[in-house]
Every structure is written in C-alpha cells, then in structure tokens.
Design a protein around this motif. Structure first.
Motif, short mmCIF file in Angstrom:
data_model
loop_
_atom_site.label_atom_id
_atom_site.label_comp_id
_atom_site.label_asym_id
_atom_site.label_seq_id
_atom_site.Cartn_x
_atom_site.Cartn_y
_atom_site.Cartn_z
N SER A 63 -2.25 11.15 -4.23
CA SER A 63 -3.36 11.44 -2.87
C SER A 63 -4.10 9.88 -2.59
CB SER A 63 -3.96 12.52 -2.89
OG SER A 63 -2.87 13.02 -1.40
N VAL A 64 -4.62 9.75 -3.59
CA VAL A 64 -5.87 8.28 -2.95
C VAL A 64 -5.16 6.90 -2.65
CG1 VAL A 64 -6.69 8.60 -5.62
CG2 VAL A 64 -5.36 7.40 -5.68
N TYR A 65 -3.46 6.96 -2.78
CA TYR A 65 -3.51 5.96 -2.23
C TYR A 65 -2.75 6.52 -0.55
CZ TYR A 65 -1.98 4.43 -6.87
OH TYR A 65 -1.90 3.96 -8.27
N SER A 66 -2.94 7.06 -0.04
CA SER A 66 -3.14 7.66 1.12
C SER A 66 -3.11 7.10 2.46
CB SER A 66 -3.32 9.42 1.03
OG SER A 66 -1.92 9.72 0.85
N ALA A 67 -4.15 6.11 1.70
CA ALA A 67 -4.88 5.06 2.63
C ALA A 67 -4.72 4.04 3.03
CB ALA A 67 -6.10 5.80 3.65
N GLY A 68 -4.21 3.21 3.51
CA GLY A 68 -4.44 1.77 3.33
C GLY A 68 -5.13 1.05 3.36
N PHE A 71 -7.96 -2.29 3.74
CA PHE A 71 -7.20 -3.85 5.27
C PHE A 71 -6.44 -4.49 4.49
CE2 PHE A 71 -10.96 -0.70 5.70
CZ PHE A 71 -12.44 -0.98 6.15
N GLY A 72 -6.19 -5.44 5.96
CA GLY A 72 -5.55 -6.00 5.87
C GLY A 72 -4.40 -6.00 5.89
N SER A 73 -3.67 -4.69 5.51
CA SER A 73 -2.57 -3.53 5.89
C SER A 73 -2.20 -3.67 6.78
CB SER A 73 -2.08 -2.61 4.35
OG SER A 73 -1.34 -2.24 4.81
N PRO A 74 -0.56 -3.78 7.45
CA PRO A 74 -0.25 -3.45 8.77
C PRO A 74 0.08 -1.82 9.19
CG PRO A 74 1.43 -4.34 6.96
CD PRO A 74 0.43 -5.04 6.79
N PHE A 75 -0.16 -1.36 7.65
CA PHE A 75 -0.13 0.19 7.61
C PHE A 75 -0.94 0.43 7.01
CE2 PHE A 75 4.27 -2.25 5.69
CZ PHE A 75 4.99 -1.99 6.37
N ALA A 76 -2.57 -0.05 7.28
CA ALA A 76 -4.12 0.62 7.27
C ALA A 76 -3.58 1.77 8.03
CB ALA A 76 -4.97 0.05 7.41
N ARG A 77 -4.66 2.87 8.09
CA ARG A 77 -5.20 3.68 8.81
C ARG A 77 -6.34 3.21 9.70
NH1 ARG A 77 -5.58 9.79 5.13
NH2 ARG A 77 -3.59 9.90 4.86
N SER A 78 -6.61 3.85 10.60
CA SER A 78 -7.91 3.84 11.73
C SER A 78 -9.33 3.84 10.60
CB SER A 78 -8.32 4.96 12.50
OG SER A 78 -9.22 5.80 12.18
N ARG A 79 -10.11 2.88 10.96
CA ARG A 79 -11.18 2.70 10.14
C ARG A 79 -11.82 3.85 10.24
NH1 ARG A 79 -15.20 -2.06 9.78
NH2 ARG A 79 -13.15 -3.38 11.26
N LYS A 80 -11.48 4.43 11.32
CA LYS A 80 -12.49 5.91 10.85
C LYS A 80 -12.24 6.20 10.08
CE LYS A 80 -14.02 10.21 13.70
NZ LYS A 80 -13.65 10.92 14.52
N ALA A 81 -10.61 6.76 10.22
CA ALA A 81 -9.70 8.07 8.69
C ALA A 81 -10.17 7.02 7.57
CB ALA A 81 -8.34 7.37 9.06
N ARG A 82 -10.16 5.35 7.06
CA ARG A 82 -10.13 4.91 5.63
C ARG A 82 -11.97 5.56 5.30
NH1 ARG A 82 -8.13 0.61 7.57
NH2 ARG A 82 -9.56 -0.06 8.35
N HIS A 83 -12.91 5.89 6.35
CA HIS A 83 -14.30 6.10 5.65
C HIS A 83 -14.67 7.51 5.61
CE1 HIS A 83 -15.95 1.83 6.01
NE2 HIS A 83 -15.60 1.44 6.61
N ASP A 110 0.22 -1.14 -0.07
CA ASP A 110 0.33 -0.19 -0.34
C ASP A 110 1.06 0.95 0.14
OD1 ASP A 110 -2.46 -1.30 -0.70
OD2 ASP A 110 -2.99 -1.81 1.98
N GLY A 111 0.22 2.42 0.25
CA GLY A 111 1.07 3.10 -0.23
C GLY A 111 1.47 3.99 0.64
N PRO A 112 0.58 4.27 2.06
CA PRO A 112 1.72 4.75 3.43
C PRO A 112 2.99 4.51 3.55
CG PRO A 112 -0.94 4.25 3.57
CD PRO A 112 -0.58 3.48 2.20
N ALA A 113 3.86 2.66 3.24
CA ALA A 113 4.54 2.50 3.48
C ALA A 113 5.51 3.00 2.17
CB ALA A 113 4.57 0.83 3.68
N THR A 114 5.32 2.30 1.26
CA THR A 114 5.52 2.99 -0.16
C THR A 114 5.95 4.49 0.07
OG1 THR A 114 4.36 1.23 -1.04
CG2 THR A 114 5.59 3.02 -2.40
N TYR A 115 5.37 5.27 0.34
CA TYR A 115 5.40 6.76 0.52
C TYR A 115 6.51 6.78 1.48
CZ TYR A 115 1.55 7.54 -2.76
OH TYR A 115 1.14 7.77 -3.90
N ALA A 116 6.72 6.29 2.87
CA ALA A 116 7.10 6.82 3.79
C ALA A 116 8.62 5.82 3.21
CB ALA A 116 7.23 5.63 4.71
N SER A 117 8.82 5.21 2.50
CA SER A 117 9.86 4.52 1.99
C SER A 117 10.77 5.50 1.04
CB SER A 117 10.11 2.71 2.18
OG SER A 117 11.20 2.54 1.53
#
Length: 485
Positions: A233-238, A240-252, A115-122
């Motif tokens: 920015s469509v990749y900004s949230a991980g 479901f199932g990704s260890p890098f995912a945002r919280s459920r509230k953030a995703r929705h 997902d995006g968060p892990a990739t962008y951070a790296s």
C-alpha cells in the motif's frame, strides 16, 4: 522499504526463525559468511568494443520464431526510418544482440506505467480478465489493503478455474504471516517461498543473502508486467507530477511519503521470454509441476517495439543486465539518463559514466532526495563530488520517495525493471528487466524523465562543497558499508 525489509528480515531470521533450529554459534557464523560473500564477488571486465559493428547479421524473432535475414533487415529498416540518427539505433541494436542471452523480439506493444495507482489498476484489470493461468513473482507482498485485495482477486480467479501460481521472496515478505497465504493454498493456488530463511526448509544449498528481487506478473501467457513496484500500500498514492496522482490533500494525509516508481505492461511475442524466466525460477526452487495449462500460447504481433527480456541471477557468472547497461553507456553518443533508487556504483560503472561525460555525452542521474534507508542515501551521496567534478549532472527527487530503476540512452535504448545500481543487485539478487529499442518509446522515456526533473533539485558542485561537516561524516561512514547494502 525494500532495504528496511531486508535488514529487518535478516534480524528476524536470526532472532526468531532460525534460533530454535540451530545452535547460536553456527547461526552467527552462517550469517557472517553470507554477508562477507557480498564483498568477495567479482564483476567481469567489460570490453567497450562490444557495441561496435556486429560480427554477424542482426537477427530478430517475431511471433512465429526466428526471422530470416531478409525479414530481419526489412523490419529493422522500417524501424530506423523513425529514428533521427539511424547509426545510433543500429549501434545499440547490435550491442543488445552481441550481449547474448534471450533474443531480440519484434512485434510488441509496451505501455509505460507511472506509479502504483496506474500499475495496480492495469494489473487488476488483466487478472480479472484472465481465462487460463496467472503467474506472479514478487519480492514484497504486504498483508495490507493492496495485498489483501490482490489475494481476494486471485482467490476469485482460482475458484473459477484459472490456475494461479505465486512466488514470493522469503526475506522481502518476512513480515507477512503464513496464515495470510493459507486461503490461497486451500483454494488450490500454488504458493512457493523463494529461498526460505529457515535452512531446514531450503530446497538447495542455504544462501540467506540470495534474494528474489523480481517483480513479474504474466497473465494467460499473453500479458507481462515488469518493473519496480512491489505489492504494498505504500504505492497507493501517486507522486507529484503523475497524471495518476491523488489530490494534494490525500497525499499529505496518508502515512509516510508518496512513492515514485515505474512499471511496464507488455503484449506480444516477448511475453513468452518473461514466462520462461518465471518457469525457470519456479523449477529451480522445486515448485509443484506446472502442467495442464496454456502457459505458452501462440502470440501474434501487437505493436512495433523491439524488446528483450533480461533475467539476472546470482547463479550466473555475472549480471547480464549490469553488463548490458555498462556496454550501452560505453556506446553512448548523446545522452545517458539514469533513474535509480539505490545508487552504489562500482569502479566500472563510475568509469563508464565519467568517460561518457568526457566524450561530451549529456549524463544525468536522477536519485532519491529521501530514502527508506538513510545508510544507502548517505553512501550514495558519498559519490557526488566525483560525479559532479566529471561534468555529470545529479538531481534529487524532492516530493516523493524515488524507487524507479530506469535508463534511457541516445533516445533509442531504454530499460525498465527491478535492477538497482548497487552491489546487492549486481551480485546477490534475482532481477528482471526489459530493454526496449526504438525512438518512439525513447521519446516517452525522455518525457517521463523530464517530468521527474521538474520535481527535483539539481545538485551543483559549488553547493555540494559547502555541505555540513556532519553530512560529510555520515557519507564517509556509510561508504564503508556500500558493498553490504
């Protein structure tokens, strides 16, 4: 997003950029010709015996160039010690060598990024640590939060003496205004637009349909990033199932669905081959001379992965990645696990998958349950009955928009990259992929695949036969456009 960008790009190119420069009749003729050419391309027939024993000893390269036969045998013997079935490993190793092109390279470290968060951070960490040069090639560079953060970071590096070279696709980034790139140009960044939609700016024969779909970042010639993630920015949230995912509230609460994608971080001697692919495209597009930097430093061993860099181009006789994948499927003995965002198979791919299932191979396809293109989604589903009737298992990811392009075969042959299983990737796009050989990385790929299955719905033949008439009509209509999507 990519299909929306492409279709919107074609429309805008006709309506706004080219109309002022060419007569409307010539423009429409050029557009129709470009689209029709998609259906005129042909794919090579592939010899299924390519994956048998090689006609010459398997040779690999290391940090200091080609290895001797004795060195190659020693390294391959150590690698095979970790495999459950050395015959399968040797078979796929021979296959990759026989396909030609860039060499097999040992001594690499490959990190799987979900997902995006892990990739962008790296990626941002590598860019911030750069000391000499940064080469970035992307299909989409959005003028949004992620895009602006990237530009700001690149500006800082350019101003501190690091040479930045940016190559972006004209259609993929058509919605990005030229003013967005101006600060980079003013700072001395080399910015190159791939195959401009304006024919008066074309640097070779104008071919609107040929696009640069690659996603490649090379930092200091030492670290390469390859995969399916654009700069958006469509990749900004991980997902479901990704260890890098945002919280459920953030995703929705974010706009639109979350995106599921896969990328790689690679260190080691094979990075030089990815750098060569960037340089080749840059030169072909007649970019400014890239001199005076250490683009090809000496690269030492960083890990145990055997990797091959594969670049496909519409100017080639055929897609090297496509041929490599078909041959690997034809050689499969136990597993074929494919994950792909845009699945529009041609007869050769369908035959390879069905034949594998007939041999008793566990063939599974992980495909999107939602897409940025309804036309592609329904065209893809039009193949389900044929696949399911052949014993192939089909799954659809439910909670995220699946954009990954990955494969894992027999636990030892893996690939991650930008290539979709559609006609556009096979015939019209510049694509880039990494093939990784070995059970250790194959185990990580299988764990990722199984993790995705937990968030997916299996499509059964009985349930599929009972789908609505409206769905059937949509699939039939969309199938007619498969070669143009």
């Amino acid at each position: 997003m990519e299909r929306c960008h492409l279709m919107a790009g074609l429309r805008q190119a006709f309506a706004h950029r080219l109309q002022a420069r060419m007569r409307r009749g010539l423009l429409l003729l050029a557009a129709m010709t470009a689209l029709l050419l998609v259906g005129c391309g042909s794919l090579p027939r592939i010899n299924p015996d390519l994956a048998m024993r090689p006609s010459h000893p398997i040779r690999v390269e290391g940090a200091y160039g080609p290895l001797s036969n004795q060195q190659s045998k020693a390294i391959l013997a150590r690698l095979k010690l970790g495999a459950d079935d050395t015959h399968i490993f040797e078979r796929h190793l021979a296959l990759v060598q026989e396909m030609g092109g860039s060499p097999l390279v040992v001594g690499n470290k490959v990190e799987l990024l979900l997902d995006g968060p892990a990739t962008y951070a790296s990626m941002f960490a590598a860019i911030n640590a750069a000391t000499d040069n940064i080469n970035l090639e992307t299909y989409i560079l959005e003028p949004d939060e992620i895009g602006q953060s990237l530009v700001d970071t690149l500006l800082v590096k350019q101003r501190t003496g690091v040479q930045v070279n940016l190559l972006y696709d004209s259609v993929g980034s058509l919605s990005t205004p030229k003013a967005f790139f101006q600060p980079l140009l003013d700072a001395g960044v080399h910015v190159l637009e791939y195959n401009p939609v304006d024919p008066l700016k074309a640097r070779k024969d104008w071919a609107l349909n040929e696009r640069d779909h690659r996603k490649l970042l090379v930092v200091d010639g030492k670290i390469a990033y390859v995969g399916g993630i654009n700069i958006s920015s469509v990749y900004s949230a991980g997902s479901f199932g990704s260890p890098f995912a945002r919280s459920r509230k953030a995703r929705h609460t974010q706009d639109g669905p979350t995106w599921r994608d896969t990328h790689l971080r690679i260190e080691g001697p094979v990075v030089a081959d990815f750098q060569k692919l960037f340089m080749s495209t840059w030169e072909q597009q007649k970019g400014d001379a890239l001199n005076g930097r250490q683009y090809f430093p000496q690269l030492g061993n960083k890990g145990r992965e055997v990797v091959r860099a594969i670049g496909s181009s519409p100017g080639d006789p055929y897609s090297l990645m496509y041929v490599t994948l078909i041959s690997a499927i034809n050689s499969a003995e136990s597993q074929v696990y494919l994950t792909n965002a845009y699945f529009l198979p041609d007869p050769q791919l369908l035959t390879a998958l069905k034949d594998a299932a007939a041999r008793g191979v566990d063939v599974r396809l992980l495909l999107p349950g939602k897409s940025d293109s309804d036309l592609v989604l329904y065209a893809s589903r039009s193949f389900y009955r044929e696949l399911l009737s052949s014993g192939i298992r089909v799954y659809e990811r439910q909670d995220a928009l699946l954009h990954s392009k990955t494969a894992m075969i027999d636990g030892v042959w893996s690939t991650v990259g930008s290539t979709n299983l559609d006609w556009r990737s096979r015939l019209n796009n510049q694509e880039i992929d990494a093939v990784i050989l070995g059970q250790d990385f194959g185990n990580r790929m299988q764990a990722m695949f199984e993790q995705d299955l937990q968030a997916s719905r299996q499509i059964t033949l009985d349930a599929w036969e009972n789908r609505s008439l409206l769905s059937r009509l949509k699939e039939t209509g969309a199938r007619l456009w498969a070669r143009l999507l």
